[in-house]
Design a protein around this motif. Structure first.
Motif, short mmCIF file in Angstrom:
data_model
loop_
_atom_site.label_atom_id
_atom_site.label_comp_id
_atom_site.label_asym_id
_atom_site.label_seq_id
_atom_site.Cartn_x
_atom_site.Cartn_y
_atom_site.Cartn_z
N GLU A 189 28.32 71.67 -56.14
CA GLU A 189 27.80 72.87 -55.49
C GLU A 189 26.35 72.72 -55.00
OE1 GLU A 189 28.66 72.63 -58.71
OE2 GLU A 189 27.22 73.64 -60.00
N LEU A 214 23.84 75.59 -53.13
CA LEU A 214 23.95 77.03 -52.90
C LEU A 214 22.57 77.69 -52.95
CD1 LEU A 214 23.45 78.03 -56.03
CD2 LEU A 214 25.82 77.38 -56.30
N ASP A 258 20.43 80.45 -54.98
CA ASP A 258 20.27 81.34 -56.12
C ASP A 258 19.47 82.55 -55.65
OD1 ASP A 258 21.53 79.91 -58.25
OD2 ASP A 258 19.83 78.53 -58.31
N GLY A 301 19.58 76.00 -54.81
CA GLY A 301 20.02 75.60 -56.15
C GLY A 301 21.40 74.97 -56.13
N GLY A 302 22.06 75.05 -57.27
CA GLY A 302 23.33 74.35 -57.47
C GLY A 302 23.01 73.13 -58.32
N ALA A 303 23.66 73.05 -59.47
CA ALA A 303 23.26 72.03 -60.45
C ALA A 303 23.19 70.61 -59.88
CB ALA A 303 24.18 72.11 -61.66
N ASN A 340 20.24 70.26 -57.59
CA ASN A 340 19.00 70.27 -58.38
C ASN A 340 18.76 68.90 -59.02
OD1 ASN A 340 18.96 73.01 -57.87
ND2 ASN A 340 19.83 73.58 -59.84
N VAL A 376 24.64 82.79 -55.20
CA VAL A 376 24.78 83.20 -56.60
C VAL A 376 23.74 84.26 -56.90
CG1 VAL A 376 24.48 82.40 -58.99
CG2 VAL A 376 25.63 80.93 -57.34
N TYR A 436 24.67 84.27 -64.24
CA TYR A 436 25.01 83.98 -62.84
C TYR A 436 26.25 84.76 -62.40
CZ TYR A 436 22.12 79.85 -63.82
OH TYR A 436 21.10 79.01 -64.18
N LEU A 458 31.88 73.33 -62.56
CA LEU A 458 32.00 74.49 -61.67
C LEU A 458 32.63 74.16 -60.32
CD1 LEU A 458 31.44 77.45 -61.01
CD2 LEU A 458 29.11 76.79 -60.37
N ARG A 460 30.28 77.54 -66.49
CA ARG A 460 29.82 78.81 -65.91
C ARG A 460 30.97 79.81 -65.97
NH1 ARG A 460 25.55 76.75 -66.49
NH2 ARG A 460 24.08 76.02 -64.93
N GLY A 518 17.86 75.79 -63.74
CA GLY A 518 17.67 74.41 -63.29
C GLY A 518 16.97 73.50 -64.31
N ASP A 565 19.23 70.75 -65.33
CA ASP A 565 19.47 69.80 -64.22
C ASP A 565 18.28 68.86 -64.07
OD1 ASP A 565 21.58 71.59 -63.90
OD2 ASP A 565 20.55 72.71 -62.34
O1 LIG Z 1 25.34 75.48 -60.27
C1 LIG Z 1 25.53 76.77 -60.76
C2 LIG Z 1 24.24 77.42 -61.10
O2 LIG Z 1 23.60 76.62 -62.05
C3 LIG Z 1 22.33 76.22 -61.56
O3 LIG Z 1 22.49 74.99 -60.94
C4 LIG Z 1 21.36 76.07 -62.68
O4 LIG Z 1 21.83 75.07 -63.57
C5 LIG Z 1 21.94 77.24 -60.53
O5 LIG Z 1 21.04 76.71 -59.58
C6 LIG Z 1 23.29 77.60 -59.94
O6 LIG Z 1 23.37 78.87 -59.47
#
Ligand SMILES: OC[C@H]1O[C@](O)(CO)[C@@H](O)[C@@H]1O
Length: 302
Positions: free
Chosen positions: A16, A18, A20, A29-31, A34, A84, A96, A128, A159, A247, A250
């Protein structure tokens, strides 16, 4: 200068990417993205692999990736770019609300992706982005195409209810490094039928059962552990003023992976990861720029 992606050996975040939507505005963001961003701050060639929509948010994503100097392969697909909603509690700990059926649920496997997979130094993915079959197949095929000596990091990132036992087991078989947090370890213990074991024994059991090289367990303010066959490293979590913890995990994985690839010991990599993720907690959002002092040296052990 444009690099040839297919011949470069990358550290890759896969899954992902995305936005946040935080109380003070939206942040990239998105793990896996990140992870790639943070590993890149240590001077590595890194790449985020995902998918974007055909919308305005996709354009904004591309501009933000360029601004962060994060290389990417993100085909555009006919689904909305991922968002998200992030709600923070008093301690800055997020909840989230992850929009479904978005672009990163539908990552197509391309020849370019397979070419970078075959040259990868490390790849990090989570559970996820495997919630939908399209991205799940892409992620699994991508990881299977990586070379034998590639660090294959499954950062489980559970998640909401977006995971199943089968998906987790399949990724545990594919990875050689597992990163998990204390709450996730409780869920996995329940799911796999060993709820009674203490945390250390759960970790030893998973390490052995899936023949892992490394298992990283983070426990928020209660410290973190790194297990390898026969060794365990524990580090306290530094006390910091938390803005939000989005994050942080991550960045821990990105810094840890980067130090290991630089030939540092597990203990040195662990120390570096702890310092970096504590700093990320002091900043808003998942991708803050790390100050020089974290980048120019790997933290010594002891
Ligand atoms: O990836 C799913 C969610 O987890 C995060 O990466 C944080 O670990 C956020 O940036 C994202 O919304």
């Amino acid at each position: 200068m444009e690099t040839m992606k297919s011949t470069t050996s990358y550290i890759i975040g896969l899954g992902e990417a995305l936005w946040d939507v935080l109380p003070d505005g939206k942040k990239l963001g998105g793990a896996p993205a990140n992870f790639a961003y943070h590993a890149g701050q240590f001077g590595n060639k890194t790449l985020a692999v995902s998918a974007l929509g055909e919308d305005k948010l996709a354009e904004e994503t591309l501009a933000a990736l360029d601004e962060k100097e994060l290389e990417y392969i993100m085909p555009q697909v006919p689904y909305p770019t991922g968002t998200v909603q992030v709600v923070l509690d008093d301690e800055g700990v997020p909840t989230y609300d992850i929009r479904e059926n978005v672009a990163w649920d539908n990552i197509p496997l391309t020849d370019e992706m397979l070419a970078v997979a075959r040259n990868a130094r490390a790849v990090c993915w989570g559970s996820l982005a495997q919630r939908n079959v399209v991205s799940r197949d892409t992620i699994q095929q991508f990881v299977k195409a990586t070379p034998k000596d590639c660090l294959r990091i499954f950062d489980i990132n559970l998640r909401q209810t977006f995971y199943t036992k089968e998906i987790i087991q399949e990724s545990l078989r594919l990875c050689n490094i597992l990163k998990i947090n204390d709450e996730e370890l409780v869920s996995i213990g329940r799911m796999f039928g060993y709820p009674g074991l203490d945390i250390e024994n759960k970790c030893w059991l998973i390490l052995g059962k899936y023949d892992l090289d490394i298992l990283v367990l983070t426990c928020g303010v209660n410290g973190s552990y790194v297990f390898t066959p026969g060794t365990m490293s524990f580090q306290e979590t530094p006390k910091v003023e938390v803005a939000d913890t989005v994050g942080a995990g991550d960045s821990f994985t990105g810094a840890f992976c980067s130090a290991i690839l630089k030939g540092k010991s597990v203990c040195e990599a662990h120390r570096t990861a702890v310092e970096v993720s504590a700093y990320v907690c002091t900043q808003n959002g998942a991708m803050p720029k790390l100050p020089e002092k974290y980048l120019d040296k790997v933290q010594p052990c002891g």
